[in-house]
Scaffold this motif. Structure first.
Motif, PDB file in Angstrom:
ATOM      1  N   LEU A 269       0.863  -1.190   0.000  1.00  0.00           N
ATOM      2  CA  LEU A 269       0.000   0.000   0.000  1.00  0.00           C
ATOM      3  C   LEU A 269       0.889   1.225   0.000  1.00  0.00           C
ATOM      4  O   LEU A 269       1.979   1.206   0.570  1.00  0.00           O
ATOM      5  CB  LEU A 269      -0.867   0.035   1.263  1.00  0.00           C
ATOM      6  CG  LEU A 269      -1.793  -1.155   1.518  1.00  0.00           C
ATOM      7  CD1 LEU A 269      -2.584  -0.913   2.799  1.00  0.00           C
ATOM      8  CD2 LEU A 269      -2.726  -1.366   0.344  1.00  0.00           C
TER       9      LEU A 269
ATOM     10  N   VAL B 228      -4.820   6.760   8.622  1.00  0.00           N
ATOM     11  CA  VAL B 228      -4.068   5.840   9.483  1.00  0.00           C
ATOM     12  C   VAL B 228      -4.549   5.959  10.932  1.00  0.00           C
ATOM     13  O   VAL B 228      -4.821   4.961  11.606  1.00  0.00           O
ATOM     14  CB  VAL B 228      -2.555   6.142   9.397  1.00  0.00           C
ATOM     15  CG1 VAL B 228      -1.797   5.314  10.413  1.00  0.00           C
ATOM     16  CG2 VAL B 228      -2.044   5.858   8.001  1.00  0.00           C
TER      17      VAL B 228
ATOM     18  N   MET C   3      -6.294   3.056  13.281  1.00  0.00           N
ATOM     19  CA  MET C   3      -5.758   2.644  14.581  1.00  0.00           C
ATOM     20  C   MET C   3      -6.856   2.737  15.646  1.00  0.00           C
ATOM     21  O   MET C   3      -6.985   1.866  16.502  1.00  0.00           O
ATOM     22  CB  MET C   3      -4.584   3.539  14.970  1.00  0.00           C
ATOM     23  CG  MET C   3      -3.353   3.293  14.152  1.00  0.00           C
ATOM     24  SD  MET C   3      -2.808   1.586  14.324  1.00  0.00           S
ATOM     25  CE  MET C   3      -2.726   1.091  12.641  1.00  0.00           C
TER      26      MET C   3
ATOM     27  N   THR D 117      -3.124  -4.563  11.310  1.00  0.00           N
ATOM     28  CA  THR D 117      -2.295  -4.158  10.173  1.00  0.00           C
ATOM     29  C   THR D 117      -0.942  -4.863  10.175  1.00  0.00           C
ATOM     30  O   THR D 117      -0.027  -4.444   9.477  1.00  0.00           O
ATOM     31  CB  THR D 117      -2.043  -2.640  10.220  1.00  0.00           C
ATOM     32  OG1 THR D 117      -1.366  -2.341  11.448  1.00  0.00           O
ATOM     33  CG2 THR D 117      -3.326  -1.853  10.159  1.00  0.00           C
ATOM     34  N   ASP D 118      -0.835  -5.916  11.000  1.00  0.00           N
ATOM     35  CA  ASP D 118       0.487  -6.515  11.197  1.00  0.00           C
ATOM     36  C   ASP D 118       1.119  -7.075   9.927  1.00  0.00           C
ATOM     37  O   ASP D 118       2.316  -6.986   9.744  1.00  0.00           O
ATOM     38  CB  ASP D 118       0.409  -7.611  12.261  1.00  0.00           C
ATOM     39  CG  ASP D 118       0.635  -7.026  13.642  1.00  0.00           C
ATOM     40  OD1 ASP D 118       0.986  -5.825  13.709  1.00  0.00           O
ATOM     41  OD2 ASP D 118       0.464  -7.751  14.629  1.00  0.00           O
ATOM     42  N   ASP D 119       0.307  -7.653   9.041  1.00  0.00           N
ATOM     43  CA  ASP D 119       0.902  -8.316   7.876  1.00  0.00           C
ATOM     44  C   ASP D 119       0.872  -7.416   6.642  1.00  0.00           C
ATOM     45  O   ASP D 119       0.973  -7.896   5.525  1.00  0.00           O
ATOM     46  CB  ASP D 119       0.158  -9.634   7.599  1.00  0.00           C
ATOM     47  CG  ASP D 119      -1.337  -9.410   7.447  1.00  0.00           C
ATOM     48  OD1 ASP D 119      -1.779  -8.281   7.738  1.00  0.00           O
ATOM     49  OD2 ASP D 119      -2.043 -10.343   7.021  1.00  0.00           O
ATOM     50  N   ILE D 120       0.731  -6.108   6.861  1.00  0.00           N
ATOM     51  CA  ILE D 120       0.595  -5.209   5.714  1.00  0.00           C
ATOM     52  C   ILE D 120       1.897  -4.481   5.425  1.00  0.00           C
ATOM     53  O   ILE D 120       2.579  -4.000   6.330  1.00  0.00           O
ATOM     54  CB  ILE D 120      -0.559  -4.220   5.970  1.00  0.00           C
ATOM     55  CG1 ILE D 120      -1.867  -4.954   5.730  1.00  0.00           C
ATOM     56  CG2 ILE D 120      -0.452  -2.989   5.078  1.00  0.00           C
ATOM     57  CD1 ILE D 120      -3.071  -4.159   6.018  1.00  0.00           C
TER      58      ILE D 120
ATOM     59  N   ALA E   3       3.628  -1.276   3.625  1.00  0.00           N
ATOM     60  CA  ALA E   3       3.213   0.049   3.179  1.00  0.00           C
ATOM     61  C   ALA E   3       4.425   0.917   2.921  1.00  0.00           C
ATOM     62  O   ALA E   3       5.463   0.765   3.558  1.00  0.00           O
ATOM     63  CB  ALA E   3       2.320   0.698   4.228  1.00  0.00           C
ATOM     64  N   SER E   4       4.275   1.828   1.964  1.00  0.00           N
ATOM     65  CA  SER E   4       5.356   2.761   1.642  1.00  0.00           C
ATOM     66  C   SER E   4       4.796   4.165   1.624  1.00  0.00           C
ATOM     67  O   SER E   4       3.583   4.358   1.556  1.00  0.00           O
ATOM     68  CB  SER E   4       5.946   2.455   0.276  1.00  0.00           C
ATOM     69  OG  SER E   4       6.481   1.169   0.282  1.00  0.00           O
TER      70      SER E   4
END
Lengths: 303, 150
Positions: free
Chosen positions: B84, B92, B96, B102-105, B107-108
């Motif tokens: 993402l 964000v 939260m 969101t642990d396995d996501i 993102a940049s």
């Protein structure tokens, strides 16, 4: 809809009629005080002198009243105070005056114990005067009763105002502390640092998260170092707040390192069975900074 | 109910990645359509990764987020990792607050970094695949002497 009217207005002040009924003070009570006002007001100077003697033996006397002009002012305030007390009318003016008394006490920081003591002393003098006056016993009792009730009402207003002022001060201090407490700084291009100090509750953690995310968005940082060496207590709630912050930064493409984890904190985290997940932690800020540089493909070396 | 021809999220192929940029308000209908389109795109074009640009999204609830996460899982089953990018601070913070997992996501920050990170992801993945292939080979060799093997 007809809701029971609360005696509390929005600013926490009371409505005179309501308070009078709470304290069970009738028109008769006010009238009898007014009727016998001469008894007390004629001896006001005696009462003030006795009160001044009482005041002198207070431990804070030197601190608050060392200046003679101050004590003179305080004593002169009593004229107005007792004059109002015996007017037989308790209205907004009366309330406003009592509130000012409370505000003054709060401002100079005089303790409520001293204030209650002072009122108690005056009550004693009034009873003495009443005894000397030798009124018919029924009337005597009525005056004494009315005096005590109105005095309690006065005290209630003063204490209320006092508390309100103190609470306001604390709220303002908390707010300014919150604002000061999240200095997210870009210490190198792409690296943010936030040294945390103090207590972390959910409101503070939200504050920290918002400040951090805004800074990431502004600086396009890729590493965020959260130093917790200044955080006093780390329990399950605090740890969860911290983990939440690191998760949030990761969603913005910024990796977090929590530095300043003390042996005690490490012990607590494991003992409480907190799952820190993928969060990187280091003992010192130096290690965290080194890690951040490495992650960005930079290194620090001697020239 | 969304009509059949709802707004679609365009997907294009760039550097071997399926790149989709979401610039419209999310609805379940749009996301379902997108999931369908994306999985087909990966299958047809053989994309090695997915980059999802969310910089145009101002509001996202938990339902939208779960839908996206599920799409990411499906893409992973087809062999494509998803990154993402461009998530806004407000989005964000809201996620939260909602307690999104969101642990396995991955993102940049923006599209550029997403492409960079994607290269890293596919490279490590390739190595992992090779290692796996190698260990599978080894197993086969070991298996030759195994009396219980077929």
């Amino acid at each position: 809809m007809n809701v029971t009217h609360s005696a509390h207005d929005h600013d926490g002040t009371h409505d005179p009629a309501e308070l009078l009924s709470w304290y069970n003070i009738s028109e008769d009570d006010l009238a009898i005080l007014h009727k016998h006002r001469g008894l007390f007001l004629d001896k006001i100077e005696v009462m003030k002198d006795r009160w001044h003697d009482w005041l002198r033996q207070l431990p804070d006397y030197e601190y608050y009243f060392s200046d003679p002009s101050v004590i003179e002012h305080v004593l002169s305030q009593h004229d107005r105070y007792w004059e109002l007390f015996f007017t037989g009318v308790v209205d907004d003016t009366y309330f406003a005056h009592r509130r000012t008394v409370g505000q003054t006490h709060a401002r100079i920081g005089l303790s409520m114990t001293s204030y209650h003591g002072g009122m108690n002393a005056f009550h004693g003098y009034a009873i003495d005067i009443l005894k000397e006056a030798s009124l018919p016993s029924e009337e005597h009792i009525h005056v004494a009763d009315a005096f005590v009730k109105l005095m309690h009402l006065d005290t209630a207003i003063v204490v209320d105002t006092y508390n309100q002022m103190v609470t306001e001060t604390i709220t303002a201090q908390t707010r300014s502390l919150m604002e000061m407490a999240t200095p997210v700084t870009e210490i190198w291009s792409g690296i943010l640092l936030l040294p945390l100090v103090g207590i972390i509750d959910s409101e503070r953690s939200r504050e920290i998260m918002n400040a951090t995310l805004a800074k990431i968005s502004q600086t396009q940082a890729r590493m965020f170092i959260l130093d917790i060496s200044g955080v006093g207590v780390v329990d399950t709630a605090v740890a969860n707040h911290l983990i939440k912050i690191t998760r949030a930064t990761r969603l913005m493409g910024c990796e977090s390192i929590i530095s300043g984890v003390s042996p005690a904190i490490a012990q607590t985290i494991v003992e409480l069975g907190i799952d820190v997940g993928k969060v990187k932690t280091t003992a010192t800020m130096m290690d965290a900074l080194g890690g951040a540089f490495r992650r960005l493909g930079k290194e620090i070396r001697d020239l | 109910m969304e009509s059949k021809d709802t707004l679609r999220i365009p997907i294009q192929l760039s550097q071997g990645c399926a790149v989709a940029s979401i610039q419209i308000d999310l609805t379940t209908g749009i996301l379902e359509q997108f999931r369908h389109d994306l999985l087909r795109f990966i299958d047809e074009k053989g994309a090695t990764g997915v980059i999802l640009d969310l910089s145009g999204v101002e509001l996202m609830d938990l339902e939208d987020f779960e839908e996206i996460r599920m799409t990411m899982h499906m893409a992973r089953l087809l062999g494509s990792e998803t990154i993402l990018c461009g998530l806004r601070p407000g989005v964000v913070a809201a996620l939260m607050d909602l307690g999104a997992d969101t642990d396995d996501i991955l993102a940049s920050f923006n599209l550029d970094e997403a492409f960079q990170n994607m290269q890293e992801v596919t490279r490590t993945k390739r190595y992992a695949d090779q290692d796996e292939a190698q260990s599978a080979d080894n197993k086969e060799e070991e298996g030759a002497g195994d009396p219980f093997a077929d």
